[in-house]
Design a protein around this motif. Structure first.
Motif, PDB file in Angstrom:
ATOM      1  N   MET A  46     -20.432 -23.403  21.905  1.00 34.60           N
ATOM      2  CA  MET A  46     -19.958 -22.029  21.742  1.00 34.60           C
ATOM      3  C   MET A  46     -18.688 -21.976  20.886  1.00 34.60           C
ATOM      4  O   MET A  46     -18.374 -20.944  20.329  1.00 34.60           O
ATOM      5  N   ALA A  47     -18.000 -23.103  20.768  1.00 39.08           N
ATOM      6  CA  ALA A  47     -16.729 -23.119  20.030  1.00 39.08           C
ATOM      7  C   ALA A  47     -16.900 -22.723  18.566  1.00 39.08           C
ATOM      8  O   ALA A  47     -16.017 -22.104  17.978  1.00 39.08           O
ATOM      9  N   SER A  60     -16.357 -18.911  17.205  1.00 40.17           N
ATOM     10  CA  SER A  60     -15.079 -18.324  16.791  1.00 40.17           C
ATOM     11  C   SER A  60     -14.870 -18.493  15.294  1.00 40.17           C
ATOM     12  O   SER A  60     -14.305 -17.618  14.634  1.00 40.17           O
ATOM     13  N   TYR A 113     -18.035 -12.073  22.479  1.00 40.68           N
ATOM     14  CA  TYR A 113     -17.531 -13.445  22.593  1.00 40.68           C
ATOM     15  C   TYR A 113     -16.522 -13.552  23.743  1.00 40.68           C
ATOM     16  O   TYR A 113     -16.567 -14.492  24.540  1.00 40.68           O
ATOM     17  N   THR A 132     -18.410 -13.345  27.087  1.00 39.19           N
ATOM     18  CA  THR A 132     -19.246 -14.522  27.300  1.00 39.19           C
ATOM     19  C   THR A 132     -18.424 -15.759  27.646  1.00 39.19           C
ATOM     20  O   THR A 132     -18.804 -16.537  28.512  1.00 39.19           O
ATOM     21  N   THR A 133     -17.293 -15.918  26.957  1.00 37.65           N
ATOM     22  CA  THR A 133     -16.467 -17.113  27.171  1.00 37.65           C
ATOM     23  C   THR A 133     -15.345 -16.875  28.176  1.00 37.65           C
ATOM     24  O   THR A 133     -14.558 -17.788  28.441  1.00 37.65           O
ATOM     25  N   GLN A 187     -12.680 -15.196  27.812  1.00 40.44           N
ATOM     26  CA  GLN A 187     -11.378 -15.243  27.152  1.00 40.44           C
ATOM     27  C   GLN A 187     -10.919 -13.801  26.951  1.00 40.44           C
ATOM     28  O   GLN A 187     -11.093 -13.208  25.895  1.00 40.44           O
TER      29      GLN A 187
END
Length: 77
Positions: free
Chosen positions: A1-2, A5, A40, A43-44, A46
């Motif tokens: 997933m990184a 970004s 995003y 999902t993450t 953050q």
């Protein structure tokens, strides 16, 4: 997933590039990127990205409206 970004950053920069070339599609790409950043963030988990996406979305919208207003004034003569 990184890697997402990096992709989302590229989309945002592309939108800025288009806007700098006076393309109205730049603003649409930029706003669309903020929707992706919101996804995003959720999902993450953050959560800071939500505030960022809202702020960027507000700036994109405000600048689009100012740009559009100036464009209409020029067209009117």
């Amino acid at each position: 997933m990184a890697y997402w970004s990096y992709i989302l950053t590229a989309v945002g920069v592309f939108g800025l590039w288009l806007a700098g070339r006076k393309s109205k599609f730049g603003w649409a790409v930029g706003l669309g990127a903020q929707v992706l950043w919101l996804s995003y963030a959720v999902t993450t988990e953050q959560w800071g990205f939500i505030l960022s996406a809202v702020a960027y979305g507000w700036v994109y919208s405000k600048n689009f409206l100012a740009w559009r207003r100036a464009e209409l004034e020029v067209a009117r003569g």
